[in-house]
Write an enzyme that holds these catalytic residues in place. Structure first.
Site, PDB file in Angstrom:
ATOM      1  CG  ASN A  10      -4.463   1.673   5.099  1.00  0.00           C
ATOM      2  OD1 ASN A  10      -5.464   1.585   5.798  1.00  0.00           O
ATOM      3  ND2 ASN A  10      -4.479   1.394   3.805  1.00  0.00           N
ATOM      4  CG  HIS A  94      -5.224   2.063  -0.649  1.00  0.00           C
ATOM      5  ND1 HIS A  94      -5.260   0.783  -1.141  1.00  0.00           N
ATOM      6  CD2 HIS A  94      -4.140   2.117   0.166  1.00  0.00           C
ATOM      7  CE1 HIS A  94      -4.252   0.093  -0.636  1.00  0.00           C
ATOM      8  NE2 HIS A  94      -3.556   0.884   0.164  1.00  0.00           N
TER       9      HIS A  94
END
Length: 247
Positions: A10, A94
């Site tokens: 990420n 997230h």
């Protein structure tokens, strides 16, 4: 058949055309463990650039997806648009989006369902704050986050669960291998009890939170840790060492 090891990168809101292209070229030329599934999530602006230049064996993931197919939703991106652009994955839940943007469990569950219905795989994040851990609420918090998704989506075959203790993200603090394994085992038990035994056996549960080339091999030895979601380290050459943690 065992669960295939999975490593996601990420990039968050980092990178330029040059630096992201450099990372792609490095991944294209590096010797990567062929037994490990690799997915990278660059900023949205670079999704098409990355997909065009990245070798086909590595998948590309959007850091966000909206829960509607199209319409007057300024700044959002749909599962259909991602799929049409050959972007096969989306990241949902997230903690940075939960905390900074106020995304709630129900909205995250709707986004997850929209992504799955649109044919995408989903990296579904869950995790507790330091205060919640110190109050012995870790399992309660994580399973509540996952329960919201289970209420909307029955098929978990394209979901990868990423357990990311919020207190370990970008802080340099890492859950001990024992702490991580305990939560992963609890998530797997929850899957068996709530979704199905088949889902519990097949679903990859990966760990995120200051994963580095220094701690990845030890974490990868645990029975219920099926890979990693890597933040800052995915921008560095050492990301290859994490991908090869099982070698």
């Amino acid at each position: 058949m065992g669960r295939q090891f999975f490593v996601g990168g990420n990039f968050k809101m980092n990178g330029t055309i040059k630096s992201v292209t450099d990372i792609v070229h490095h991944l294209n030329s590096a010797p990567l463990d062929p037994e490990t599934e690799v997915v990278i999530a660059p900023p949205g602006l670079f999704l098409l650039l990355v997909r065009e230049h990245l070798k086909n064996e590595i998948e590309v993931c959007s850091q966000n997806v909206f829960d509607k197919p199209n319409g007057a939703f300024t700044g959002e991106i749909s599962a259909e648009q991602l799929s049409d652009s050959k972007i096969g994955w989306a990241l949902c839940g997230h903690s940075e989006r939960r905390v900074v943007l106020g995304e709630k469990d129900d909205f995250i569950a709707s986004k997850t369902k929209a992504a799955l219905d649109g044919g995408l795989g989903v990296i579904l994040c869950c995790g507790e704050t330091l205060e919640q851990r110190e109050s012995n609420k870790t399992i309660e918090v994580v399973t509540t986050q996952l329960k919201a998704v289970a209420e909307k989506s029955k098929d978990w075959s394209k979901i990868v669960i990423a357990y990311e203790p919020v207190w370990a993200i970008g802080t340099g603090k890492v859950a001990s291998t024992q702490q991580a394994q305990e939560v992963h085992a609890a998530i797997r038990k929850w899957l068996a009890d709530t979704v199905s035994k088949e889902a519990a056996e097949a679903t990859r549960i990966i760990y995120g939170g200051s994963v580095s080339e220094k701690n990845c091999k030890e974490l990868a030895k645990e029975g219920d840790i099926d890979g990693f979601l890597v933040g800052g380290a995915s921008l560095k050459p050492a990301f290859v060492d994490i991908i090869n943690a099982k070698k």
